[in-house]
Design an enzyme around this catalytic site. Structure first.
Site, mmCIF file in Angstrom:
data_model
loop_
_atom_site.group_PDB
_atom_site.id
_atom_site.type_symbol
_atom_site.label_atom_id
_atom_site.label_comp_id
_atom_site.label_asym_id
_atom_site.label_seq_id
_atom_site.Cartn_x
_atom_site.Cartn_y
_atom_site.Cartn_z
ATOM 1 N N ASP A 21 -7.898 -5.204 5.864
ATOM 2 C CA ASP A 21 -8.603 -5.619 6.943
ATOM 3 C C ASP A 21 -9.611 -4.687 7.239
ATOM 4 O O ASP A 21 -9.630 -3.417 6.376
ATOM 5 C CB ASP A 21 -7.686 -5.347 8.260
ATOM 6 C CG ASP A 21 -6.729 -6.571 8.395
ATOM 7 O OD1 ASP A 21 -7.110 -7.792 8.155
ATOM 8 O OD2 ASP A 21 -5.610 -6.479 8.558
ATOM 9 N N TYR A 55 1.838 0.832 -0.360
ATOM 10 C CA TYR A 55 0.761 1.306 0.737
ATOM 11 C C TYR A 55 1.076 2.886 1.378
ATOM 12 O O TYR A 55 2.401 3.156 1.223
ATOM 13 C CB TYR A 55 1.005 0.439 2.090
ATOM 14 C CG TYR A 55 -0.064 -1.044 1.960
ATOM 15 C CD1 TYR A 55 -1.379 -0.997 2.109
ATOM 16 C CD2 TYR A 55 0.566 -2.273 1.233
ATOM 17 C CE1 TYR A 55 -2.159 -2.146 2.155
ATOM 18 C CE2 TYR A 55 -0.182 -3.202 1.151
ATOM 19 C CZ TYR A 55 -1.394 -3.215 1.641
ATOM 20 O OH TYR A 55 -2.064 -4.696 1.228
#
Length: 248
Positions: A51, A109
């Protein structure tokens, strides 16, 4: 010929990875470079999207190239046509049936939080929380995310019929130099999932909820139970691994 393309980027100036009409995106820049090298419009299929404001140290995608070019020259050609905040690390020829998204073994992540003094130079790369947190409680809480769960409560804009079951293999929190590095390794992650999990861990660190409540929130499957989404700037797609040693 199909190529696996490994690349990194600074997401600060982009509206996310995925192409969006009228917006500056990483996919758009990569496809412009690929099309110049391939002498025709060329798409890239990535492991997934990130994003707005999210960074990647190792993102991957595949593209089909028709011109005669070796791996090293393809890497150089792409980088010569990319802006400085996107960089191709490696290109590798792969079988024609290889898929950058569906052949994934695991993704990692990492999310970075500053607990110290505000640093304007890091404002786009580290979440400037700038207060102390109960790190021991956060370390207890994060372990409840491990395993296979329906993560619907930690997914923004999820659909009722969407499969929200994912497996998290390993988690960790590293504390060093007034910064926390929060690590999630799993078979895949849904939109905003990592940032929502981090947001809840911060809530635990603020002593607003106990570590064990992670279980209750997961089981509730209710997004309103998990609280705020952590800001984008602290999040990094850190690594992608493929099945059958395709990364070697």
């Amino acid at each position: 010929m199909r190529y696996l393309i490994k690349f990194s980027y600074d997401g600060t100036n982009y509206s996310g990875f995925q192409t969006q009409s009228g917006l500056n995106t990483i996919q758009e820049k990569l496809e412009e470079a690929l099309s110049k090298v391939n002498d025709k419009p060329t798409k890239i299929v990535a492991t997934g999207r990130t994003d707005k404001g999210v960074h990647a140290l190792c993102q991957c995608g595949h593209a089909d190239i028709d011109v005669n070019i070796n791996e090293y020259k393809l890497k150089r050609a792409l980088n010569s046509n990319l802006p400085e905040d996107i960089h191709v690390i490696e290109t590798k020829q792969v079988p024609d049936d290889f898929h950058a998204r569906y052949n994934i073994k695991q993704k990692e992540y990492r999310y970075i939080i500053s607990l110290g003094e505000y640093n304007p130079l890091e404002r786009n790369y580290v979440f400037q929380y700038n207060y102390k947190l109960d790190v021991d409680a956060m370390k207890k809480a994060i372990k409840y995310f491990e395993g296979s769960h329906d993560f619907r409560a930690f997914v923004t804009d999820n659909k009722e019929k969407e499969n929200c079951i994912r497996t998290i293999y390993k988690t960790d929190i590293i504390e060093e130099n007034n910064k926390l590095t929060i690590i999630f390794i799993g078979d895949g992650f849904l939109r905003y999932q990592v940032r929502n999990m981090v947001g809840y861990l911060i809530k635990v660190g603020e002593d607003k909820v106990s570590p064990e409540t992670v279980i209750d929130v997961i089981e509730s499957k209710d997004r309103t139970k998990s609280g705020k989404t952590a800001p984008a700037e602290g999040l990094y797609l850190y690594n992608v691994e493929y099945k059958e040693n395709i990364n070697e």
